[in-house]
Design an enzyme around this catalytic site. Sequence first.
Site, PDB file in Angstrom:
ATOM      1  N   GLU A  21       0.818  -1.218   0.000  1.00 43.47           N
ATOM      2  CA  GLU A  21       0.000   0.000   0.000  1.00 43.47           C
ATOM      3  C   GLU A  21       0.850   1.266   0.000  1.00 43.47           C
ATOM      4  OE1 GLU A  21      -2.942   0.300   3.127  1.00 43.47           O
ATOM      5  OE2 GLU A  21      -3.605   2.257   2.464  1.00 43.47           O
ATOM      6  N   LYS A  73      -2.398  -1.814  -3.231  1.00 38.35           N
ATOM      7  CA  LYS A  73      -3.470  -0.967  -2.676  1.00 38.35           C
ATOM      8  C   LYS A  73      -3.035   0.501  -2.771  1.00 38.35           C
ATOM      9  CE  LYS A  73      -6.222  -0.157   1.423  1.00 38.35           C
ATOM     10  NZ  LYS A  73      -7.133  -0.789   2.358  1.00 38.35           N
TER      11      LYS A  73
HETATM   12  P1  13P Z   1      -9.782   4.005   3.643  1.00 40.12           P
HETATM   13  O1  13P Z   1     -10.574   3.326   2.586  1.00 40.12           O
HETATM   14  O2  13P Z   1     -10.615   4.521   4.782  1.00 40.12           O
HETATM   15  O3  13P Z   1      -8.825   5.020   3.099  1.00 40.12           O
HETATM   16  O4  13P Z   1      -8.900   2.906   4.360  1.00 40.12           O
HETATM   17  C1  13P Z   1      -8.287   1.982   3.599  1.00 40.12           C
HETATM   18  C2  13P Z   1      -7.075   1.553   4.288  1.00 40.12           C
HETATM   19  O5  13P Z   1      -6.973   0.430   4.691  1.00 40.12           O
HETATM   20  C3  13P Z   1      -5.989   2.532   4.454  1.00 40.12           C
HETATM   21  O6  13P Z   1      -4.867   1.942   5.027  1.00 40.12           O
END
Ligand code: 13P
Length: 390
Positions: free
Chosen positions: A212, A255
Amino acid sequence: MQAKMQLRSQRAATVGRSRVQTKVVCRAFNSMESAHAEELKKTAAYIAQKGKGILASDESNATTGKRLESVGVENTEDNRRAWRELLYTAPGLGQYVSGAIMFEETLYQTARDGRQFVDILLSQGIYPGIKVDTGLQILPGDKGETTTQGLDNLADRCKAYRKQGARFAKWRAVVKIGEAGCPSTTAVLENAHGLARYAQICQENGLVPIVEPEVTLGPGDYSIEETAFWSERVYSHVMRLLNEYGVVLEGILLKPNMCLPGLDAPVATPKEVARATVRTMMRSIPPAVPGIHFLSGGMSEEEATLNLQALNEEAPNAPWALTFSYGRALQSSTLKTWRGQEANWAAAQDILVKLAKANSEASVGNFKGPHPVPGGGRILQALRTGGAGK
Ligand code: 13P
């Protein structure tokens, strides 16, 4: 004679060098055939299957507490447990969701009827995942840039989480833009390194890493093009290091953020977001990655769905699934509907499943509306630093 000896020792040195090089190549090759490689690929493909996304429910106890308190619910372990039970037992959630990311406390919790959360999720066809980073720390300098912590003991923690039923993991790296000097080279390199090393450790220990890199939506009037520029640069660095660290791309999920303009710039249309985001992904993410699971990052619930729909219209034949891993965009109205009241339990589950269904449809370009939560503003939160995750 001397010339011959010189030639021989030069040759020996060359042979020695090429042996060393061969060894390095073999090690990288072998790591792709590691014990878990086939299972990791299958797990990643399962989670990235068509029409499904991820429920991100891995907020730290502190963040969960703030959310609960915003609807008048006290931040106790049992209330956090009840909130997650509401999410995971929502009837039919598994039709739209293939993975749920949990916080460590939640991974070991059970429902009122004594069933483990991991078993409840699996019975819905949802793979349990675990956030393994331990939060953000400020980097030196005055820009508020961050690095993500959690590499210490990560291998042991992954082993324990896998034993408890986790099949994938998450590590969130945040890159700040929109201010002069941001992102610094230090922030880009440091966060790419953290993600690559985390992904390598997860794969070694049988967990699919969700990688991510979040180019975070923040204050400022910076343009969508600026976000796209930095996102492309950040993702390219991350991919380069994943390759360097021998990470199997078929066994990860990405992500990222969608490309949006800064919070003080005019809001971009779904079409504009889709164009900039798809172009960025095409330029930086290899087709071997099975799924791109966008975070909602502060978008409103409706905006998150409409942008996802536009992305799939823009790239109907994209080589990866273009889908969701939403936290706030799935939970916000669900929580406001529940408010800690038993009487609202079923209505709250209903709104969660409706939101998941809308995003599932958008992930295959089939969302026709109306949206279950039309309108609604951005769902912003301050960046939490100092440990324990988002
Ligand atoms: P949000 O969709 O609230 O941005 O959270 C996703 C997430 O896991 C961020 O680390």
